[in-house]
Design a protein around this motif. Sequence first.
Motif: not given
Length: 642
Positions: A326-327, A337-339, A374-375, A509-510
């Motif tokens: 998820l982002q 991002s990158d969740l 996105s994601g 952020a991550e």
Amino acid sequence: MAFLQVSSLSLAFGERVILDKVAFTLAPMSKAALVGINGAGKSTLMKVLTGGLSPDDGEIVLSKGAKLAYMAQSSKVEAEATLWQQVEHAYDDWFAYEARAHALMELGDEESLQEASALHDRLAHSSFYQRTSLIDATLRGLGFKESDFIKQVKHFSSGWQMRIALAQVLLSEPDILLLDEPSNFLDTETSVWLMDWLKRFSGGLLLVSHDRYFLEQVTNETLELFNGALKRYAGSYSQYEVRRAQELEQLMKLRQQQEERLAQIEDFARKFRASPSKASLVQSRLREAEKIREQLPSLPETTKQMRIVLPKPPHAGERVLYLEDLQKSYNDRLIFSDLTLLVEKGERLAITGLNGAGKSTLMRILSGVEKADSGYLKWGSGVEIGYFSEDTHQPFMGKSVLEEMESQAPLHLQPEVRNILGAFLFNGDAVYKPISVLSGGEKARLLLARLFLKPFNLLILDEPTNHLDLQSKDLLLRALKEYRGTLIFVSHDRYFNEQLATSVLHMQAEPRYYPGDYGYYLDQWAKGGTGQLMRAKQEQSLLKAIKEEPKVITNSQQERLQNKAQAAKVRKLKRQEEELLLQIAEQEDTLAQKQAMLADEVVYRDVGRLKEVQAEIASLEASLETLYESWQSITQELERDT
């Protein structure tokens, strides 16, 4: 020595006594918690001490040369100045001293030079010449970035403007500091910074806060305001709670004894009121009863055994929520991002992070209010979401508080509406207030109260404790601990987090995941542990299998998932599961309505009708048991096949 001394301070609004001969002293290193139920007069006392309100009687003495600083709950700052310029106003008095010293030096006579020397000496012993480093450290401690220093104050949100006001107060070098709910608008990290600052503060402090952990860490005495009177308790906040509990126990025993004596007197008076020979004795007993009533001790609201319960959550699958990659960004600013995350049934996930890290953004995405850029996001089977945020815009159609709650409450919860409203600080005539005149905090409490009227199996709560007092927080905490659904929440209240969380997601952020309670998260954070970058990266194959288009995990699973008959079976089972969950929910509602009918006088006075309702309840319970067994069987089969 600087001090603030208060003697016999009294204030009443009409017949209501707010302060009744209040007396206390704040001296250096006195760090007092000011506590009391909502509406006890804590903020009013603060305003009286600072001259915002005039008392009816009493005396307030601030020692000569001492400086008092006050921050109210709504100390917003709006100005054209930049952040740095605004905060530097904390030194305005010192700038004036410096200007006068220069003017006196120019005069050149002996008397002027002596006064200028005294002013320079005073400046040298202040923090005036260190102000640049102090302003920088304070602003960074309160969460501001260097790029914020040149930003105009008017462009900051109301929460950040409160931080600006707090920065000015802290930098003003007060001898006596009054703070009313200073941590309400701070995230966990900034709250810790403020606690450390206040621990080092050498002046006198009077602090109002509904954050138990904050009070425990900072204060060394407690001033309780009850029925207008103020009582002092030495020691930490937890020591105050122990002593107050002991006192209340004794007070309740005394009241019970007096009430029993009143009952005896009333019984005696009823028996012998008509007897001439007992007339004088009856009158004597009645006079005794009058004296007992006058001396009957008042009990605080906290002694009421109030309890609120969330409705039983409807059934759902074991996997409540799964996210992958998820982002979210706003314009050019990356929020996260990158969740990737898997939330399982019964989990209580606390979301933490600095202000602006994306906590509320993620909560809006999870609740469906906002979309990710996105994601992948997928809810588990049968998930029913209850979402709370004080920023939620909700039309209420001109109703009163009570009307709104009664219109939302199912039949079996109608008797509980007043109790629920009381838990969220709507007492007495406050329930008749039109919603249109409520403050933002009151509307937030009403939205939170409404969650107790409908069954949800996933609660998403964004800062649910912001506008609650300690008693209401305790009631909410108990209800959430007893709740058998899944919980995702954001709170800056450390005690609340420690008592509730079973896992923690730290937003940055991550985002990082900590698979343990809040104490585990804090321990790992203190040791420099970064948590798991993606919890579900270790379970990537599981997430892939959960998706609507399953992918390979192992060779044997790949063969099963690629088999069309097997895939069709899985889809059929999922449809059956959804249908069963719908039937279960409908029958549970019907059962609750039938059970509520047992309390209806029309029903319980009619023996025939009563037996009929009881038979319907028994039939519904048997039917539900069959549905539960069928649902469990399908769930187990689904877990085997997926």
